[in-house]
Design a protein around this motif. Structure first.
Motif, short mmCIF file in Angstrom:
data_model
loop_
_atom_site.label_atom_id
_atom_site.label_comp_id
_atom_site.label_asym_id
_atom_site.label_seq_id
_atom_site.Cartn_x
_atom_site.Cartn_y
_atom_site.Cartn_z
N ASN A 132 38.71 36.08 31.71
CA ASN A 132 39.41 36.89 32.70
C ASN A 132 40.78 37.29 32.16
N TYR A 141 39.41 43.11 36.52
CA TYR A 141 39.55 43.38 37.96
C TYR A 141 39.04 42.14 38.68
N SER A 142 39.94 41.38 39.28
CA SER A 142 39.53 40.14 39.93
C SER A 142 38.62 40.45 41.12
N SER A 143 37.50 39.72 41.20
CA SER A 143 36.56 39.91 42.31
C SER A 143 36.60 38.73 43.28
N ARG A 144 37.65 37.92 43.21
CA ARG A 144 37.75 36.82 44.18
C ARG A 144 37.93 37.40 45.58
N GLU A 169 42.80 49.32 35.22
CA GLU A 169 41.69 48.53 34.70
C GLU A 169 41.40 48.92 33.25
N ALA A 190 40.90 39.87 46.84
CA ALA A 190 41.69 40.28 45.68
C ALA A 190 42.25 41.69 45.87
N THR A 225 42.79 39.10 33.98
CA THR A 225 43.48 39.48 35.21
C THR A 225 44.59 38.48 35.50
N ASP A 256 45.22 37.43 38.51
CA ASP A 256 44.98 36.82 39.83
C ASP A 256 43.58 36.28 40.03
N SER A 257 42.84 35.97 38.97
CA SER A 257 41.53 35.35 39.16
C SER A 257 41.69 33.95 39.74
N PHE A 258 40.66 33.47 40.46
CA PHE A 258 40.82 32.25 41.25
C PHE A 258 41.08 31.00 40.42
N GLY A 303 43.41 32.90 36.32
CA GLY A 303 44.24 34.09 36.39
C GLY A 303 45.57 33.91 35.67
#
Length: 274
Positions: free
Chosen positions: A22, A60-63, A74, A66, A24, A26-28, A31
């Motif tokens: 990741n 692109y974080s999908s949490r 991206e 998000a 990103t 801000d990934s869970f 991040g």
């Protein structure tokens, strides 16, 4: 089962591991860890050394909940990483975690090997057609809504029937678009409650009836750490347990943060299956 990746026929017997990268902020779980080129290269080298067959790159974080990321951002995040990794590791098989056909097209042109779409074409009406033209493996995930809305879309009359019907429709559309290599991802954690995640996992073998490879992505997710009263950082043992269970139910690819441990699961499961 095999996948055609950049002219190579990749066997999925025994199952393979896809390492998660990741990029990103801000990934869970990870991040912000891999923002600098050196961090990216070190982590990728580690995962490849530990036995990852694919590296899945996401910008692109999908949490749940998000923030949305503009298309230009991206692309500006992911393209330099694709180019960096292919320069350093020319034989690497990169999976691109995106729902945008433009990002898919640019990354495949830059040398990536497959596309991992959380929306199975729902968030970009051009994705299926684009994938048909690109002729690369396509991972289609089950999800309702978007990462911003999915946590409110967990009301199923029958979860298993809904997932099977969803994939049956998507497979038909993919075939019509000329997509050859398909992988199905049940979408653990996407528009599903904790209980629904486990119902789906218990019945994972039902999806094998669709006769396509199954990718399982449970690594360090809330279905593990919330059930056990832990944090994502403490969820490796639970991830390993569910990886082993997933393999026993027919998983062909494990998408994992911790490649070494996932590869060990595959080896142990293979030994038990002989």
């Amino acid at each position: 089962m095999t996948l055609n990746c950049k002219g190579q026929l990749i066997s999925l017997e025994p199952p393979l591991v896809m390492g998660i990268l990741n990029i990103t902020p801000d990934s869970f779980y990870d991040g912000g860890r891999y923002q600098q080129p050196k961090q990216v290269l070190n982590q990728t080298e580690k995962m490849l050394r530990e036995g990852a067959a694919f590296i899945d790159v996401g910008a692109y974080s999908s949490r749940p909940g998000a923030d949305q990321v503009p298309e230009e951002e991206e692309l500006s995040r992911i393209l330099p990483i694709v180019e960096l990794l292919l320069k350093e590791f020319p034989e690497i098989l990169l999976s691109i975690d995106t729902f945008r056909s433009s990002v898919a097209r640019e990354c495949i042109a830059a040398g990536a090997a497959m596309i991992n779409d959380i929306s199975a074409g729902n968030m970009d009406p051009n994705m299926m057609e684009t994938m048909g033209r690109l002729k690369v493996p396509y991972i289609m995930m089950h999800m309702r809504g978007t990462p911003q809305t999915m946590k409110n879309l967990t009301d199923y009359e029958n979860l298993l029937e809904s997932v099977m019907y969803y994939f049956s429709e998507k497979i038909a559309l993919a075939r019509e678009a000329g997509i050859v290599d398909l992988i199905l991802d049940p979408g653990f954690g996407f528009a599903k409650t904790l209980e629904q995640n486990y119902e789906l996992l218990r019945n994972l073998s039902l999806l094998k009836q669709l006769d396509y490879p199954l990718l399982v992505g449970v690594s360090r997710k809330s279905m593990i750490y919330k059930l056990l009263g832990l944090s994502p950082e403490q969820a490796l043992n639970g991830t390993t347990a569910l990886h082993m269970y997933s393999l026993s139910r027919g998983a062909s690819i494990l998408r994992a943060h911790d490649v070494k441990e996932a590869v060990e699961c595959v080896r142990l499961h293979q030994q038990l299956s002989e």
